[in-house]
Design an enzyme around this catalytic site. Structure first.
Site, PDB file in Angstrom:
ATOM      1  N   ASP A 202       0.864  -1.057  -0.175  1.00 31.31           N
ATOM      2  CA  ASP A 202      -0.148   0.014   0.155  1.00 31.31           C
ATOM      3  C   ASP A 202       0.846   1.229   0.145  1.00 31.31           C
ATOM      4  O   ASP A 202       0.628   2.097  -0.883  1.00 31.31           O
ATOM      5  CB  ASP A 202      -1.087  -0.164   1.101  1.00 31.31           C
ATOM      6  CG  ASP A 202      -1.790   1.246   1.375  1.00 31.31           C
ATOM      7  OD1 ASP A 202      -2.920   1.216   1.011  1.00 31.31           O
ATOM      8  OD2 ASP A 202      -1.398   2.161   2.131  1.00 31.31           O
ATOM      9  N   THR A 230      -5.269   2.831  -0.250  1.00 35.82           N
ATOM     10  CA  THR A 230      -5.087   2.095  -1.498  1.00 35.82           C
ATOM     11  C   THR A 230      -5.504   0.769  -1.295  1.00 35.82           C
ATOM     12  O   THR A 230      -6.250   0.029  -2.287  1.00 35.82           O
ATOM     13  CB  THR A 230      -3.622   2.250  -2.188  1.00 35.82           C
ATOM     14  OG1 THR A 230      -3.345   3.674  -2.027  1.00 35.82           O
ATOM     15  CG2 THR A 230      -3.469   1.668  -3.210  1.00 35.82           C
ATOM     16  N   ASP A 231      -5.029  -0.007  -0.197  1.00 40.32           N
ATOM     17  CA  ASP A 231      -5.440  -1.457  -0.043  1.00 40.32           C
ATOM     18  C   ASP A 231      -6.958  -1.471  -0.030  1.00 40.32           C
ATOM     19  O   ASP A 231      -7.719  -2.729  -0.506  1.00 40.32           O
ATOM     20  CB  ASP A 231      -4.705  -2.108   1.123  1.00 40.32           C
ATOM     21  CG  ASP A 231      -3.577  -2.721   0.927  1.00 40.32           C
ATOM     22  OD1 ASP A 231      -3.200  -3.045  -0.363  1.00 40.32           O
ATOM     23  OD2 ASP A 231      -2.543  -2.996   1.728  1.00 40.32           O
ATOM     24  N   ILE A 232      -7.532  -0.641   0.876  1.00 40.97           N
ATOM     25  CA  ILE A 232      -9.088  -0.880   1.152  1.00 40.97           C
ATOM     26  C   ILE A 232      -9.763  -0.366  -0.152  1.00 40.97           C
ATOM     27  O   ILE A 232     -10.640  -1.105  -0.658  1.00 40.97           O
ATOM     28  CB  ILE A 232      -9.402   0.255   2.133  1.00 40.97           C
ATOM     29  CG1 ILE A 232      -8.795  -0.286   3.511  1.00 40.97           C
ATOM     30  CG2 ILE A 232     -11.030   0.199   2.373  1.00 40.97           C
ATOM     31  CD1 ILE A 232      -8.896   0.631   4.639  1.00 40.97           C
ATOM     32  N   GLY A 235      -9.776  -3.464  -2.420  1.00 44.09           N
ATOM     33  CA  GLY A 235     -10.644  -4.222  -1.950  1.00 44.09           C
ATOM     34  C   GLY A 235     -11.881  -4.175  -2.378  1.00 44.09           C
ATOM     35  O   GLY A 235     -13.003  -4.923  -2.775  1.00 44.09           O
TER      36      GLY A 235
END
Length: 432
Positions: A202, A230-232, A235
């Site tokens: 991220d 960014t990860d969220i 997802g």
């Protein structure tokens, strides 16, 4: 499948015969989620405003850390049967990302009490899942996954591009096993291009894809966002893409390969900042909490804290000038009467607003702002956030609830985050 282990002797025989050392049972764990909830009844007392739309959909979850588990948790929230396949010795990396961690419960079964405390990080994105452990380095372990592929609707994975294909579990391999399979790959940079085999992190993507450049104060170095945004976001993109693929399969009868990656998700998330560059060639810069195109739209100090104020149009600014700043002339002053003028004269206007706000306390201004139609809010720490009157909570092990309601109700939480390998026997029995 019931949370109660069905036919323990048969399940144990299945484990011994078919899984052997390639899948390890680590015991079961129960969360207490209400003041009088029995140990084997972990559901938060929410009711389905709609029937769970993904009931009967089987998700084979080969993801770990944050982006992938976020996507599969959201699918589980909607009723999907999510089987989380984990590495045998330690499971998902985030299980040991502590402190902090959840306390070990005295009500946990003896078989689970040897487990180390699980991190708050892991617990945040792994509800509504079952956990099994499989050794992908053995032929027997790979065969177990192939059997799961055959009976699954969706496979979600976040290995480096090409890794599962080298194990015989890539898209081309799996669609031969199950032509209706939806295969979602979540990577750092996608399946093509010079960075396709690079791992995705991220904070690195934040740096490479522009987010860090626009985050922070203008006279300070670039800063990362306070959470792995960014990860969220990736997802969430993956979750939406899987839902779309399930609808597509209803029309075509065929599966699809979804390529979802952190780099492109972050670029898409640049929104108007990206558009400013693409349309007008305008390079972005850091503005702290301020907005490059709207004034006043930022955090302001007051006597004992800070307030976020967002007067996004001329009507709201007029109200701010009259009812908060008590200077109606600001709304007709050519320097401030329009947003373009306010942007041009940003420094002068901010000095005026700050000069008024620092005279009184935060609570004083919160009362003055309430009900007048100007967006505002206090800067809350995390404790204050969870004490917010809009936020509801329940349970002795506290997890953030699903964000979406359907017809006024949230989907029931069917399973707490699982112990490592908690459901190995149960899943083995089912798929036998």
């Amino acid at each position: 499948m019931s949370r109660t282990l069905l036919y323990p002797r048969i399940a144990a025989q299945y484990q011994s015969r078919h899984i052997s050392t390639h899948v390890l049972l680590k015991g079961r764990r129960f969360y207490e989620t209400g003041p009088v909830a029995p140990p084997d009844a972990p559901a938060i007392p929410y009711g389905p405003g709609i029937p769970p739309p993904l009931k009967g959909i089987r998700i084979l979850d080969l993801t770990r850390v944050l982006a992938g588990p976020t996507a599969t948790m959201l699918l589980g929230d909607l009723g999907a049967n999510v089987i989380k396949v984990e590495e045998v010795s330690r499971g998902d990396d985030t299980r040991t990302w502590n402190p902090p961690s959840a306390p070990l419960l005295t009500s946990a079964p003896d078989a689970s009490k040897h487990q180390p405390p699980e991190s708050a990080y892991f617990l945040a994105v792994n509800r509504n899942k079952r956990s099994i452990t499989v050794n992908l380095k053995t032929p027997e372990g790979l065969e177990i996954v192939r059997k799961l592929v055959k009976k699954s609707d969706v496979l979600v994975e976040n290995f480096v591009s090409g890794k599962l294909a080298s194990l015989g579990l890539g898209w081309e391999d799996c669609k031969k096993i199950n032509e209706r399979l939806i295969y979602a790959s979540i990577t750092g940079y996608g399946q093509t291009g010079p960075y396709r085999t690079a791992a995705g992190y991220d904070v690195i993507i934040e740096a490479e894809a522009g987010l860090m450049h626009i985050t922070g104060e203008p006279d300070r170095p670039p800063a990362k966002v306070g959470v792995a945004a960014t990860d969220i976001a990736t997802g969430l993109y993956a979750h939406g893409a899987i839902m779309a693929a399930l609808l597509s399969r209803q029309q075509t009868g065929k599966g699809v390969w979804i390529d979802c990656n952190l780099f492109e998700s972050q670029i898409a998330g640049l929104a108007n900042i990206a558009s400013n560059y693409l349309i007008a060639g305008k390079e972005a810069s850091r503005h702290g909490t301020a907005h490059p195109s709207i004034v006043p739209y930022q955090v302001f100090p007051c006597k004992d804290g800070f307030l976020m104020i967002g007067a996004g149009n001329n009507k709201q600014f007029k109200t701010l000038a009259e009812k908060v700043l008590e200077d109606p002339s600001l709304a007709t002053n050519p320097k401030f009467a329009t947003n373009d003028a306010r942007v041009e004269n940003r420094t002068d206007l901010l000095d005026i607003i700050t000069g008024v706000l620092v005279k009184h306390t935060k609570d004083y201004w919160l009362e003055r702002f309430t009900g007048i139609g100007v967006p505002f809010g206090p800067i809350n720490n995390i404790e204050q956030t969870f004490k917010h009157p809009q936020h509801g909570r329940a349970g002795k092990i506290k997890l953030v609830a699903p964000a979406v309601a359907y017809n006024g109700q949230k989907m029931a939480i069917r399973f707490p985050p699982p112990w490592l390998s908690e459901h190995t026997e149960e899943v083995g029995l089912f798929f036998s």
